[in-house]
Motif scaffolding. Sequence first.
Motif, PDB file in Angstrom:
ATOM      1  N   GLU A  13     -42.715  -1.698 -47.457  1.00  0.00           N
ATOM      2  CA  GLU A  13     -42.356  -2.401 -48.789  1.00  0.00           C
ATOM      3  C   GLU A  13     -43.054  -1.849 -50.101  1.00  0.00           C
ATOM      4  O   GLU A  13     -42.467  -1.451 -51.104  1.00  0.00           O
ATOM      5  N   ALA A  14     -44.384  -1.495 -49.794  1.00  0.00           N
ATOM      6  CA  ALA A  14     -45.185  -0.798 -50.843  1.00  0.00           C
ATOM      7  C   ALA A  14     -44.587   0.727 -51.231  1.00  0.00           C
ATOM      8  O   ALA A  14     -44.429   0.846 -52.362  1.00  0.00           O
ATOM      9  N   GLU A  15     -44.201   1.380 -50.260  1.00  0.00           N
ATOM     10  CA  GLU A  15     -43.778   2.838 -50.392  1.00  0.00           C
ATOM     11  C   GLU A  15     -42.235   2.348 -51.122  1.00  0.00           C
ATOM     12  O   GLU A  15     -42.214   3.166 -52.095  1.00  0.00           O
ATOM     13  N   GLU A  16     -41.367   1.576 -50.922  1.00  0.00           N
ATOM     14  CA  GLU A  16     -40.220   1.475 -51.440  1.00  0.00           C
ATOM     15  C   GLU A  16     -40.264   1.109 -52.907  1.00  0.00           C
ATOM     16  O   GLU A  16     -39.879   1.642 -53.988  1.00  0.00           O
ATOM     17  N   ASP A  17     -41.544   0.054 -53.527  1.00  0.00           N
ATOM     18  CA  ASP A  17     -41.733  -0.147 -54.669  1.00  0.00           C
ATOM     19  C   ASP A  17     -42.367   1.104 -55.440  1.00  0.00           C
ATOM     20  O   ASP A  17     -41.976   1.158 -56.787  1.00  0.00           O
ATOM     21  N   ILE A  18     -43.217   1.827 -54.817  1.00  0.00           N
ATOM     22  CA  ILE A  18     -43.802   2.591 -55.602  1.00  0.00           C
ATOM     23  C   ILE A  18     -42.992   3.919 -55.814  1.00  0.00           C
ATOM     24  O   ILE A  18     -42.752   4.506 -56.861  1.00  0.00           O
ATOM     25  N   ILE A  19     -42.099   4.226 -54.742  1.00  0.00           N
ATOM     26  CA  ILE A  19     -40.960   5.093 -55.126  1.00  0.00           C
ATOM     27  C   ILE A  19     -40.177   4.634 -56.501  1.00  0.00           C
ATOM     28  O   ILE A  19     -39.593   5.714 -57.045  1.00  0.00           O
ATOM     29  N   SER A  20     -39.621   3.677 -56.409  1.00  0.00           N
ATOM     30  CA  SER A  20     -38.892   3.071 -57.634  1.00  0.00           C
ATOM     31  C   SER A  20     -39.778   3.418 -59.044  1.00  0.00           C
ATOM     32  O   SER A  20     -39.117   3.783 -59.975  1.00  0.00           O
ATOM     33  N   ILE A  21     -41.034   3.037 -58.899  1.00  0.00           N
ATOM     34  CA  ILE A  21     -41.766   3.265 -60.191  1.00  0.00           C
ATOM     35  C   ILE A  21     -41.801   4.954 -60.365  1.00  0.00           C
ATOM     36  O   ILE A  21     -41.720   5.324 -61.598  1.00  0.00           O
ATOM     37  N   LEU A  22     -41.947   5.415 -59.152  1.00  0.00           N
ATOM     38  CA  LEU A  22     -42.148   6.812 -59.497  1.00  0.00           C
ATOM     39  C   LEU A  22     -40.661   7.534 -60.046  1.00  0.00           C
ATOM     40  O   LEU A  22     -40.443   8.670 -60.668  1.00  0.00           O
ATOM     41  N   LYS A  23     -39.563   6.976 -59.673  1.00  0.00           N
ATOM     42  CA  LYS A  23     -38.244   7.495 -60.279  1.00  0.00           C
ATOM     43  C   LYS A  23     -38.403   7.112 -61.721  1.00  0.00           C
ATOM     44  O   LYS A  23     -37.547   7.943 -62.364  1.00  0.00           O
ATOM     45  N   ILE A  24     -38.818   6.217 -62.292  1.00  0.00           N
ATOM     46  CA  ILE A  24     -38.905   5.873 -63.608  1.00  0.00           C
ATOM     47  C   ILE A  24     -39.910   6.769 -64.324  1.00  0.00           C
ATOM     48  O   ILE A  24     -39.451   7.261 -65.609  1.00  0.00           O
ATOM     49  N   ASN A  25     -41.004   7.006 -63.719  1.00  0.00           N
ATOM     50  CA  ASN A  25     -42.307   7.633 -64.526  1.00  0.00           C
ATOM     51  C   ASN A  25     -42.677   8.629 -63.368  1.00  0.00           C
ATOM     52  O   ASN A  25     -43.821   8.368 -62.529  1.00  0.00           O
ATOM     53  N   PRO A  26     -42.092   9.775 -63.048  1.00  0.00           N
ATOM     54  CA  PRO A  26     -42.660  10.805 -62.069  1.00  0.00           C
ATOM     55  C   PRO A  26     -44.063  10.976 -62.235  1.00  0.00           C
ATOM     56  O   PRO A  26     -44.779  11.625 -61.209  1.00  0.00           O
ATOM     57  N   VAL A  27     -44.704  11.177 -63.627  1.00  0.00           N
ATOM     58  CA  VAL A  27     -46.145  11.474 -63.502  1.00  0.00           C
ATOM     59  C   VAL A  27     -46.919  10.189 -63.740  1.00  0.00           C
ATOM     60  O   VAL A  27     -47.418  10.121 -64.780  1.00  0.00           O
ATOM     61  N   ASN A  28     -47.201   9.586 -62.636  1.00  0.00           N
ATOM     62  CA  ASN A  28     -47.746   8.324 -62.711  1.00  0.00           C
ATOM     63  C   ASN A  28     -49.174   8.531 -61.639  1.00  0.00           C
ATOM     64  O   ASN A  28     -48.687   8.339 -60.465  1.00  0.00           O
ATOM     65  N   PRO A  29     -50.264   8.824 -62.023  1.00  0.00           N
ATOM     66  CA  PRO A  29     -51.354   9.200 -60.912  1.00  0.00           C
ATOM     67  C   PRO A  29     -51.471   7.992 -60.210  1.00  0.00           C
ATOM     68  O   PRO A  29     -51.828   8.143 -58.705  1.00  0.00           O
ATOM     69  N   LYS A  30     -51.686   6.778 -60.605  1.00  0.00           N
ATOM     70  CA  LYS A  30     -51.807   5.613 -59.987  1.00  0.00           C
ATOM     71  C   LYS A  30     -50.717   5.327 -58.708  1.00  0.00           C
ATOM     72  O   LYS A  30     -51.250   5.134 -57.535  1.00  0.00           O
ATOM     73  N   ALA A  31     -49.599   5.579 -59.182  1.00  0.00           N
ATOM     74  CA  ALA A  31     -48.531   5.257 -58.149  1.00  0.00           C
ATOM     75  C   ALA A  31     -48.515   6.342 -57.098  1.00  0.00           C
ATOM     76  O   ALA A  31     -48.440   6.055 -55.930  1.00  0.00           O
ATOM     77  N   GLU A  32     -48.991   7.517 -57.353  1.00  0.00           N
ATOM     78  CA  GLU A  32     -49.133   8.378 -56.145  1.00  0.00           C
ATOM     79  C   GLU A  32     -50.086   8.463 -55.433  1.00  0.00           C
ATOM     80  O   GLU A  32     -50.005   8.468 -54.174  1.00  0.00           O
ATOM     81  N   PHE A  33     -51.257   7.914 -55.773  1.00  0.00           N
ATOM     82  CA  PHE A  33     -52.504   7.363 -55.194  1.00  0.00           C
ATOM     83  C   PHE A  33     -52.047   6.209 -54.202  1.00  0.00           C
ATOM     84  O   PHE A  33     -52.398   6.239 -53.022  1.00  0.00           O
ATOM     85  N   LEU A  34     -51.351   5.165 -54.890  1.00  0.00           N
ATOM     86  CA  LEU A  34     -50.705   4.076 -54.051  1.00  0.00           C
ATOM     87  C   LEU A  34     -50.017   4.573 -52.916  1.00  0.00           C
ATOM     88  O   LEU A  34     -50.015   3.826 -51.568  1.00  0.00           O
ATOM     89  N   LEU A  35     -48.868   5.626 -53.126  1.00  0.00           N
ATOM     90  CA  LEU A  35     -47.936   6.074 -52.258  1.00  0.00           C
ATOM     91  C   LEU A  35     -48.622   6.631 -51.338  1.00  0.00           C
ATOM     92  O   LEU A  35     -48.260   6.652 -49.877  1.00  0.00           O
ATOM     93  N   THR A  36     -49.798   7.427 -51.498  1.00  0.00           N
ATOM     94  CA  THR A  36     -50.390   8.134 -50.298  1.00  0.00           C
ATOM     95  C   THR A  36     -51.333   7.177 -49.560  1.00  0.00           C
ATOM     96  O   THR A  36     -51.169   7.332 -48.282  1.00  0.00           O
TER      97      THR A  36
END
Length: 151
Positions: A13-36
């Motif tokens: 679920e977290a992965e799906e939410d984070i991917i949604s965020i990254l689609k809107i803002n692909p350069v989001n270091p915090k989202a990349e970190f959380l996705l990792t």
Amino acid sequence: MIERLLSEERYKEAEEDIISILKINPVNPKAEFLLTKAWIGMGRQERAKGRNKEAKGFFKKALSNWPLNSELQKEYTQLEEKYPSYRHEPSNVKLDKETIDLLNSIQTDIAEIKEELKRNSNEPAYTRIYPYAIVILLLIAMIELIVIIRK
């Protein structure tokens, strides 16, 4: 919200939410970190279930974002040593460790390029390099295999 999902080990679920965020803002270091972190959690869950191939896939993704994490490298390496990516050797061809490592390297490079292409899929069609990247990858793989066969 995402941190809560991660703390509750609801990684998919977290992965799906984070991917949604990254689609809107692909350069989001915090989202990349959380996705990792989500990928690491998913890898550990898969490993605990005995699904080592899937676990390695998640660890490999996490390593592509966080290559200097020694603990993550160790977990991936342990799985890779126990369950190598390349298992099926043709009966008429004997491959040495160097050749198998080379094939695994090609596999890793292809996976990384696929991930990069997925991340850049929001770009206009004229900037996409997918067909060219595939041709280049195939040429590199063919050249490396020719070198291997001539040994």
